[in-house]
Design a protein around this motif. Structure first.
Motif, PDB file in Angstrom:
ATOM      1  N   ASP A 178       7.144   6.381  -2.562  1.00 44.59           N
ATOM      2  CA  ASP A 178       7.794   6.292  -3.865  1.00 44.59           C
ATOM      3  C   ASP A 178       6.994   5.486  -4.885  1.00 44.59           C
ATOM      4  OD1 ASP A 178      10.004   7.811  -3.050  1.00 44.59           O
ATOM      5  OD2 ASP A 178      10.972   6.052  -2.171  1.00 44.59           O
ATOM      6  N   LEU A 179       5.772   5.137  -4.554  1.00 42.99           N
ATOM      7  CA  LEU A 179       4.925   4.426  -5.502  1.00 42.99           C
ATOM      8  C   LEU A 179       4.513   5.359  -6.643  1.00 42.99           C
ATOM      9  CD1 LEU A 179       2.647   2.400  -3.048  1.00 42.99           C
ATOM     10  CD2 LEU A 179       4.430   1.484  -4.543  1.00 42.99           C
ATOM     11  N   PRO A 180       4.091   4.816  -7.791  1.00 46.29           N
ATOM     12  CA  PRO A 180       3.660   5.673  -8.908  1.00 46.29           C
ATOM     13  C   PRO A 180       2.573   6.659  -8.493  1.00 46.29           C
ATOM     14  CG  PRO A 180       3.866   3.391  -9.622  1.00 46.29           C
ATOM     15  CD  PRO A 180       4.053   3.381  -8.134  1.00 46.29           C
ATOM     16  N   GLU A 181       2.584   7.832  -9.090  1.00 49.11           N
ATOM     17  CA  GLU A 181       1.700   8.921  -8.683  1.00 49.11           C
ATOM     18  C   GLU A 181       0.223   8.543  -8.722  1.00 49.11           C
ATOM     19  OE1 GLU A 181       2.140  11.919  -7.363  1.00 49.11           O
ATOM     20  OE2 GLU A 181       4.269  11.459  -7.184  1.00 49.11           O
ATOM     21  N   THR A 182      -0.165   7.753  -9.703  1.00 51.19           N
ATOM     22  CA  THR A 182      -1.591   7.414  -9.842  1.00 51.19           C
ATOM     23  C   THR A 182      -1.943   6.086  -9.163  1.00 51.19           C
ATOM     24  OG1 THR A 182      -1.162   6.351 -11.978  1.00 51.19           O
ATOM     25  CG2 THR A 182      -1.777   8.689 -12.003  1.00 51.19           C
ATOM     26  N   SER A 183      -1.026   5.532  -8.406  1.00 49.28           N
ATOM     27  CA  SER A 183      -1.287   4.238  -7.765  1.00 49.28           C
ATOM     28  C   SER A 183      -2.195   4.403  -6.558  1.00 49.28           C
ATOM     29  CB  SER A 183       0.022   3.575  -7.343  1.00 49.28           C
ATOM     30  OG  SER A 183       0.640   4.293  -6.290  1.00 49.28           O
ATOM     31  N   LEU A 184      -2.842   3.318  -6.195  1.00 46.60           N
ATOM     32  CA  LEU A 184      -3.696   3.306  -5.011  1.00 46.60           C
ATOM     33  C   LEU A 184      -2.911   3.704  -3.772  1.00 46.60           C
ATOM     34  CD1 LEU A 184      -6.383   2.501  -3.585  1.00 46.60           C
ATOM     35  CD2 LEU A 184      -5.519   0.138  -3.561  1.00 46.60           C
ATOM     36  N   GLY A 185      -1.700   3.166  -3.631  1.00 43.70           N
ATOM     37  CA  GLY A 185      -0.895   3.455  -2.447  1.00 43.70           C
ATOM     38  C   GLY A 185      -0.432   4.889  -2.369  1.00 43.70           C
ATOM     39  N   LYS A 186      -0.076   5.489  -3.517  1.00 42.73           N
ATOM     40  CA  LYS A 186       0.399   6.877  -3.491  1.00 42.73           C
ATOM     41  C   LYS A 186      -0.745   7.833  -3.201  1.00 42.73           C
ATOM     42  CE  LYS A 186       3.408  10.102  -3.578  1.00 42.73           C
ATOM     43  NZ  LYS A 186       4.148  10.475  -4.794  1.00 42.73           N
ATOM     44  N   ILE A 187      -1.921   7.543  -3.728  1.00 39.23           N
ATOM     45  CA  ILE A 187      -3.086   8.376  -3.398  1.00 39.23           C
ATOM     46  C   ILE A 187      -3.375   8.289  -1.907  1.00 39.23           C
ATOM     47  CG2 ILE A 187      -5.569   8.673  -3.776  1.00 39.23           C
ATOM     48  CD1 ILE A 187      -5.091   7.585  -6.640  1.00 39.23           C
ATOM     49  N   PHE A 188      -3.275   7.094  -1.339  1.00 38.91           N
ATOM     50  CA  PHE A 188      -3.460   6.921   0.100  1.00 38.91           C
ATOM     51  C   PHE A 188      -2.374   7.668   0.868  1.00 38.91           C
ATOM     52  CE2 PHE A 188      -2.935   3.872   3.849  1.00 38.91           C
ATOM     53  CZ  PHE A 188      -3.939   4.473   4.588  1.00 38.91           C
ATOM     54  N   TYR A 189      -1.143   7.617   0.391  1.00 37.88           N
ATOM     55  CA  TYR A 189      -0.036   8.323   1.038  1.00 37.88           C
ATOM     56  C   TYR A 189      -0.288   9.832   1.067  1.00 37.88           C
ATOM     57  CZ  TYR A 189       4.594  10.431   1.600  1.00 37.88           C
ATOM     58  OH  TYR A 189       5.640  11.198   2.024  1.00 37.88           O
ATOM     59  N   ASP A 190      -0.675  10.386  -0.079  1.00 39.65           N
ATOM     60  CA  ASP A 190      -0.944  11.830  -0.136  1.00 39.65           C
ATOM     61  C   ASP A 190      -2.042  12.219   0.844  1.00 39.65           C
ATOM     62  OD1 ASP A 190       0.973  12.078  -2.097  1.00 39.65           O
ATOM     63  OD2 ASP A 190      -0.457  12.063  -3.758  1.00 39.65           O
ATOM     64  N   TYR A 191      -3.034  11.359   0.982  1.00 38.46           N
ATOM     65  CA  TYR A 191      -4.141  11.619   1.906  1.00 38.46           C
ATOM     66  C   TYR A 191      -3.657  11.669   3.351  1.00 38.46           C
ATOM     67  CZ  TYR A 191      -8.043  10.254   4.940  1.00 38.46           C
ATOM     68  OH  TYR A 191      -8.944  10.157   5.973  1.00 38.46           O
ATOM     69  N   ILE A 192      -2.869  10.680   3.788  1.00 37.33           N
ATOM     70  CA  ILE A 192      -2.439  10.658   5.193  1.00 37.33           C
ATOM     71  C   ILE A 192      -1.437  11.766   5.491  1.00 37.33           C
ATOM     72  CG2 ILE A 192      -2.940   8.198   5.498  1.00 37.33           C
ATOM     73  CD1 ILE A 192      -0.021   7.578   5.144  1.00 37.33           C
ATOM     74  N   VAL A 193      -0.599  12.127   4.513  1.00 33.98           N
ATOM     75  CA  VAL A 193       0.358  13.212   4.733  1.00 33.98           C
ATOM     76  C   VAL A 193      -0.373  14.544   4.848  1.00 33.98           C
ATOM     77  CG1 VAL A 193       2.213  14.538   3.634  1.00 33.98           C
ATOM     78  CG2 VAL A 193       2.325  12.035   3.683  1.00 33.98           C
ATOM     79  N   GLU A 194      -1.349  14.769   3.958  1.00 31.87           N
ATOM     80  CA  GLU A 194      -2.096  16.027   3.973  1.00 31.87           C
ATOM     81  C   GLU A 194      -2.803  16.253   5.301  1.00 31.87           C
ATOM     82  OE1 GLU A 194      -5.994  16.920   1.676  1.00 31.87           O
ATOM     83  OE2 GLU A 194      -4.359  17.656   0.425  1.00 31.87           O
ATOM     84  N   ARG A 195      -3.283  15.162   5.898  1.00 40.82           N
ATOM     85  CA  ARG A 195      -4.024  15.279   7.155  1.00 40.82           C
ATOM     86  C   ARG A 195      -3.170  14.992   8.383  1.00 40.82           C
ATOM     87  NH1 ARG A 195      -7.070  14.664   3.040  1.00 40.82           N
ATOM     88  NH2 ARG A 195      -9.277  15.230   3.001  1.00 40.82           N
ATOM     89  N   ASN A 196      -1.886  14.777   8.155  1.00 35.15           N
ATOM     90  CA  ASN A 196      -0.954  14.534   9.252  1.00 35.15           C
ATOM     91  C   ASN A 196      -1.380  13.337  10.113  1.00 35.15           C
ATOM     92  OD1 ASN A 196       1.434  15.122  10.633  1.00 35.15           O
ATOM     93  ND2 ASN A 196       0.356  16.378  12.154  1.00 35.15           N
ATOM     94  N   PHE A 197      -1.866  12.294   9.456  1.00 36.75           N
ATOM     95  CA  PHE A 197      -2.283  11.084  10.166  1.00 36.75           C
ATOM     96  C   PHE A 197      -1.078  10.210  10.486  1.00 36.75           C
ATOM     97  CE2 PHE A 197      -6.859  10.962   8.279  1.00 36.75           C
ATOM     98  CZ  PHE A 197      -7.206  12.008   9.114  1.00 36.75           C
ATOM     99  N   GLU A 198      -1.198   9.447  11.537  1.00 29.90           N
ATOM    100  CA  GLU A 198      -0.150   8.525  11.963  1.00 29.90           C
ATOM    101  C   GLU A 198      -0.438   7.146  11.396  1.00 29.90           C
ATOM    102  OE1 GLU A 198       3.014   6.925  13.091  1.00 29.90           O
ATOM    103  OE2 GLU A 198       2.765   8.977  13.819  1.00 29.90           O
ATOM    104  N   LEU A 199       0.500   6.613  10.633  1.00 31.13           N
ATOM    105  CA  LEU A 199       0.336   5.285  10.048  1.00 31.13           C
ATOM    106  C   LEU A 199       1.296   4.274  10.664  1.00 31.13           C
ATOM    107  CD1 LEU A 199      -1.248   3.776   7.842  1.00 31.13           C
ATOM    108  CD2 LEU A 199       0.588   4.353   6.245  1.00 31.13           C
ATOM    109  N   ASP A 200       2.399   4.748  11.211  1.00 26.86           N
ATOM    110  CA  ASP A 200       3.442   3.853  11.706  1.00 26.86           C
ATOM    111  C   ASP A 200       3.202   3.512  13.177  1.00 26.86           C
ATOM    112  OD1 ASP A 200       4.382   4.443   9.210  1.00 26.86           O
ATOM    113  OD2 ASP A 200       5.819   5.927   9.917  1.00 26.86           O
ATOM    114  N   PHE A 201       2.197   2.691  13.418  1.00 25.65           N
ATOM    115  CA  PHE A 201       1.893   2.282  14.788  1.00 25.65           C
ATOM    116  C   PHE A 201       1.801   0.760  14.848  1.00 25.65           C
ATOM    117  CE2 PHE A 201      -2.072   2.705  12.566  1.00 25.65           C
ATOM    118  CZ  PHE A 201      -2.866   1.666  13.023  1.00 25.65           C
TER     119      PHE A 201
END
Length: 277
Positions: free
Chosen positions: A96-119
């Motif tokens: 839910d971070l702003p679309e152009t934020s560092l965190g949202k860009i990182f989020y889009d990247y991990i979702v697109e590649r189906n990476f696991e972050l919650d470990f």
């Protein structure tokens, strides 16, 4: 004195622990000399080398002794290891971070590649393993901060950024130990580029130059915790962290020439999703 084995014999004994390791010798020969192809996706080769290096070659007392010695003269390193902070943010914290934020860009990247972050891995028993765990989520964020693509040739930018920063900040011996991962990972790109994909070499050189330039001009960020900056835009985060000498570079066209089928499929899938959206 180096012992040279007879022709056809696989035994090798030298003064180099890296040369003595049969798995690393095989990895260097295969991953630096082969062409890209369906027999092995390029990321898989990187993971194999990381396991060899971290689990088998850097598990000795040397790196621990170097870290202990550096802590006595480097208050920042001492505080970083004492704090032992491992980022715990999850994908849900980023979505839910702003679309152009560092965190949202990182989020889009991990979702697109189906990476696991919650470990939640166990706390390491050695200082070196702790440094690797604390840095586990930094690499992909560095791609964004340094303007590097999430593709093969884009890997050269953060690799040479870290190589430059480590040797600027720490003793040569400790910097050398911490640089081994970046050097071996990046060499497989540069060697294969020259041998098999020379049309992509100018882009590779540009990525290396950009990584070195940013590493020289920026504040030391190897030990930075990026979590407090995830809500900021990329330019704002760069300014807050003291990252300078950076400009975005589009490495995807040349990485597609360089890459294997797995990367091309990923790019095509991303393009299809963008077209639908």
């Amino acid at each position: 004195m180096t012992e040279v084995p007879p022709a056809g014999h696989s035994r090798l004994r030298s003064s180099s622990k890296f040369l003595n390791h049969p798995g690393l010798r095989e990895w260097c020969a295969r991953d630096m000399l082969r062409k890209n192809g369906p027999d092995q996706a390029s990321p898989a080769g990187g993971y194999q080398m990381i396991r060899i290096l971290e689990d088998e070659l850097q598990g000795d007392a040397r790196v621990e002794d170097l870290l202990a010695a550096e802590r006595r003269v480097h208050p920042g390193l001492d505080a970083w290891l004492d704090r032992a902070y491992v980022p715990t943010f999850t994908a849900a914290d980023l979505q839910d971070l702003p679309e152009t934020s560092l965190g949202k860009i990182f989020y889009d990247y991990i979702v697109e590649r189906n990476f696991e972050l919650d470990f939640h891995p166990p706390m390491p028993k050695t200082m070196y393993a702790l440094t690797r765990l604390m840095r586990a989520r930094s690499h992909d964020i560095e791609h964004i901060l340094l303007g590097a693509g999430f593709d093969y040739l884009g890997e050269l930018v953060p690799a040479y950024y870290c190589l430059t920063q480590l040797h600027k900040e720490f003793s040569p011996e400790l910097a050398g130990e911490l640089s081994q991962l970046y050097m071996l990972i990046s060499l497989r790109y540069t060697v294969r580029t020259v041998l098999h994909y020379p049309e992509t070499w100018p882009t590779a050189m540009e990525c290396i130059a950009r990584g070195i330039r940013a590493g020289e001009q920026s504040d030391f960020t190897y030990m930075a915790n990026f979590e407090p900056y995830l809500h900021l835009s990329v330019p704002e985060a760069r300014e807050a962290l003291g990252i300078r000498g950076v400009a975005d570079i589009d490495t995807e066209p040349m990485s597609l020439k360089w890459g294997d089928a797995s990367h091309r499929a990923l790019v095509e899938a991303s393009a299809r999703r963008a077209a639908k959206g």
